[in-house]
Design a protein around this motif. Structure first.
Motif, PDB file in Angstrom:
ATOM      1  N   SER A 100       8.895   0.933   1.137  1.00 44.20           N
ATOM      2  CA  SER A 100       7.833   1.019   0.357  1.00 44.20           C
ATOM      3  C   SER A 100       7.153   2.350   0.286  1.00 44.20           C
ATOM      4  O   SER A 100       6.780   2.788   1.474  1.00 44.20           O
ATOM      5  N   PRO A 101       6.655   2.673  -1.053  1.00 44.26           N
ATOM      6  CA  PRO A 101       5.852   3.979  -0.718  1.00 44.26           C
ATOM      7  C   PRO A 101       4.463   3.785  -0.394  1.00 44.26           C
ATOM      8  O   PRO A 101       4.186   2.844  -0.599  1.00 44.26           O
ATOM      9  N   GLN A 102       4.067   5.037   0.197  1.00 44.54           N
ATOM     10  CA  GLN A 102       2.709   4.723   0.589  1.00 44.54           C
ATOM     11  C   GLN A 102       1.774   4.985  -0.512  1.00 44.54           C
ATOM     12  O   GLN A 102       1.798   5.692  -1.624  1.00 44.54           O
ATOM     13  N   SER A 103       0.636   4.002  -0.438  1.00 44.69           N
ATOM     14  CA  SER A 103      -0.516   4.221  -1.607  1.00 44.69           C
ATOM     15  C   SER A 103      -1.363   5.452  -1.097  1.00 44.69           C
ATOM     16  O   SER A 103      -1.567   5.834  -0.122  1.00 44.69           O
ATOM     17  N   ILE A 104      -1.661   5.705  -2.452  1.00 47.67           N
ATOM     18  CA  ILE A 104      -2.339   7.035  -2.465  1.00 47.67           C
ATOM     19  C   ILE A 104      -3.748   6.860  -3.186  1.00 47.67           C
ATOM     20  O   ILE A 104      -3.803   6.162  -4.032  1.00 47.67           O
ATOM     21  N   PRO A 105      -4.785   7.505  -2.600  1.00 46.49           N
ATOM     22  CA  PRO A 105      -6.255   7.536  -3.555  1.00 46.49           C
ATOM     23  C   PRO A 105      -6.106   7.909  -4.880  1.00 46.49           C
ATOM     24  O   PRO A 105      -5.460   8.937  -5.104  1.00 46.49           O
ATOM     25  N   THR A 106      -6.665   7.153  -5.753  1.00 44.63           N
ATOM     26  CA  THR A 106      -6.493   7.589  -7.200  1.00 44.63           C
ATOM     27  C   THR A 106      -7.252   9.066  -7.495  1.00 44.63           C
ATOM     28  O   THR A 106      -7.036   9.693  -8.532  1.00 44.63           O
ATOM     29  N   VAL A 107      -8.363   9.056  -6.785  1.00 47.53           N
ATOM     30  CA  VAL A 107      -9.211  10.331  -6.943  1.00 47.53           C
ATOM     31  C   VAL A 107      -9.840  11.141  -5.607  1.00 47.53           C
ATOM     32  O   VAL A 107      -9.758  10.197  -4.583  1.00 47.53           O
ATOM     33  N   GLU A 108      -9.557  12.258  -5.714  1.00 44.08           N
ATOM     34  CA  GLU A 108      -9.953  13.234  -4.366  1.00 44.08           C
ATOM     35  C   GLU A 108     -11.098  14.039  -5.042  1.00 44.08           C
ATOM     36  O   GLU A 108     -10.580  14.940  -5.661  1.00 44.08           O
ATOM     37  N   LEU A 109     -12.229  14.179  -4.209  1.00 45.44           N
ATOM     38  CA  LEU A 109     -13.158  15.191  -4.595  1.00 45.44           C
ATOM     39  C   LEU A 109     -13.498  16.113  -3.501  1.00 45.44           C
ATOM     40  O   LEU A 109     -13.722  15.618  -2.154  1.00 45.44           O
ATOM     41  N   SER A 206      -9.423  15.941  -8.134  1.00 48.82           N
ATOM     42  CA  SER A 206      -8.012  15.673  -8.442  1.00 48.82           C
ATOM     43  C   SER A 206      -7.774  14.045  -8.539  1.00 48.82           C
ATOM     44  O   SER A 206      -8.019  13.352  -7.651  1.00 48.82           O
ATOM     45  N   ALA A 207      -7.054  13.931  -9.660  1.00 49.55           N
ATOM     46  CA  ALA A 207      -7.045  12.425 -10.053  1.00 49.55           C
ATOM     47  C   ALA A 207      -5.407  12.148 -10.191  1.00 49.55           C
ATOM     48  O   ALA A 207      -4.757  12.936 -10.703  1.00 49.55           O
ATOM     49  N   LEU A 208      -5.039  10.743  -9.795  1.00 52.51           N
ATOM     50  CA  LEU A 208      -3.722  10.535 -10.172  1.00 52.51           C
ATOM     51  C   LEU A 208      -3.627   9.066 -10.823  1.00 52.51           C
ATOM     52  O   LEU A 208      -4.500   8.275 -10.937  1.00 52.51           O
ATOM     53  N   GLY A 209      -2.443   8.800 -11.542  1.00 55.03           N
ATOM     54  CA  GLY A 209      -2.362   7.444 -12.114  1.00 55.03           C
ATOM     55  C   GLY A 209      -2.313   7.737 -13.839  1.00 55.03           C
ATOM     56  O   GLY A 209      -2.705   8.764 -14.130  1.00 55.03           O
ATOM     57  N   ASP A 210      -2.253   6.426 -14.124  1.00 53.57           N
ATOM     58  CA  ASP A 210      -2.332   6.547 -15.654  1.00 53.57           C
ATOM     59  C   ASP A 210      -3.809   6.834 -16.302  1.00 53.57           C
ATOM     60  O   ASP A 210      -3.816   7.181 -17.565  1.00 53.57           O
ATOM     61  N   ARG A 211      -4.604   6.574 -15.608  1.00 56.42           N
ATOM     62  CA  ARG A 211      -6.252   6.813 -15.850  1.00 56.42           C
ATOM     63  C   ARG A 211      -6.759   8.194 -15.297  1.00 56.42           C
ATOM     64  O   ARG A 211      -7.803   8.430 -15.350  1.00 56.42           O
ATOM     65  N   ALA A 212      -5.936   9.006 -14.970  1.00 53.48           N
ATOM     66  CA  ALA A 212      -6.247  10.229 -14.223  1.00 53.48           C
ATOM     67  C   ALA A 212      -7.109  10.983 -15.091  1.00 53.48           C
ATOM     68  O   ALA A 212      -8.075  11.681 -14.465  1.00 53.48           O
ATOM     69  N   ALA A 213      -6.835  11.346 -16.340  1.00 55.53           N
ATOM     70  CA  ALA A 213      -7.835  12.143 -17.102  1.00 55.53           C
ATOM     71  C   ALA A 213      -9.108  11.510 -17.133  1.00 55.53           C
ATOM     72  O   ALA A 213     -10.187  12.213 -17.270  1.00 55.53           O
ATOM     73  N   GLU A 214      -9.106  10.359 -17.487  1.00 59.61           N
ATOM     74  CA  GLU A 214     -10.169   9.385 -17.572  1.00 59.61           C
ATOM     75  C   GLU A 214     -11.305   9.697 -16.467  1.00 59.61           C
ATOM     76  O   GLU A 214     -12.514   9.815 -16.497  1.00 59.61           O
TER      77      GLU A 214
END
Length: 226
Positions: A100-109, A206-214
């Motif tokens: 199982s891959p490790q979950s990662i925060p979608t946003v880092e500030l 820094s944002a990750l995932g399908d909604r990264a830009a938003e």
């Protein structure tokens, strides 16, 4: 009966005994400093302290809520990292082991405010305004500092207001490979640097995932300087 005073016998200390005593003292000092270093490191990763430092630099809103990750006061400056509570889990690459891959925060500030060090010059001519730089890390984020893992597909610079001042904001879009056995994630990075009151102010979203830009744009628009 004659009174006499016994003369104490002096035993010479060998070179090796002296070395052992000195080494023991050095080890005690090192152990004490290591203890202080471990304590300071533990304080830096205290979630409440990290978020308090971040909030002393800026107010912000991260979709779904945030938690402190890292915060420290260094040389008259401050730096802090907060992450989203929401996470994203990268898919496993084809042929990889079924772990199982490790979950990662979608946003880092990442926020930093550091005093500028003016270079010494032999002339009396006025120095040009120093350019702010992010010398703290060069990768996608504080958590992913290897530049090789961030594949940039599009890069641009936009003029955006940062605490009432129009500032060039570097925006990079692409994908981030978080592990060798994980599929790349859509990734967006905002980076703004400016000089104010002899201090360098740095903001990295820094944002990750399908909604990264938003989400990256939403966090940036919520920033308010303290």
């Amino acid at each position: 009966m004659n009174d006499f005073v016994e003369t104490p016998v002096e035993y010479p200390v060998s070179i090796w005994e002296g070395v052992a005593i000195t080494a023991g003292a050095v080890l005690l000092v090192i152990a004490g400093l290591a203890g202080l270093g471990i304590k300071a490191l533990g304080n830096a990763f205290d979630a409440e302290r990290a978020e308090a430092i971040a909030q002393s630099l800026m107010t912000y809103e991260i979709p779904g809520g945030s938690r402190g990750f890292f915060g420290t006061n260094i040389g008259g400056g401050k730096m802090a990292v907060v992450t989203s509570i929401a996470t994203v889990t990268p898919a496993t690459s084809p042929g990889a082991s079924p772990q199982s891959p490790q979950s990662i925060p979608t946003v880092e500030l990442f926020l930093a405010r550091m005093p500028l060090v003016a270079p010494e010059t032999a002339t009396e001519e006025p120095n040009p305004s120093p350019e702010p730089r992010n010398e703290l890390f060069s990768g996608f984020s504080f958590s992913f500092q290897d530049p090789a893992t961030f594949q940039v597909n599009e890069a641009r610079t936009e003029e955006k207001p940062v605490c009432g001042m129009i500032t060039p904001v570097e925006i990079q879009q692409g994908s981030l490979t978080v592990a060798s056995d994980a599929a790349p994630l859509p990734a967006v990075k905002y980076e703004a640097k400016r000089v104010l009151d002899d201090e360098s102010h740095i903001v990295v979203i820094s944002a990750l995932g399908d909604r990264a830009a938003e989400q990256a744009n939403q966090v940036f628009n919520s920033l308010v300087c303290q």
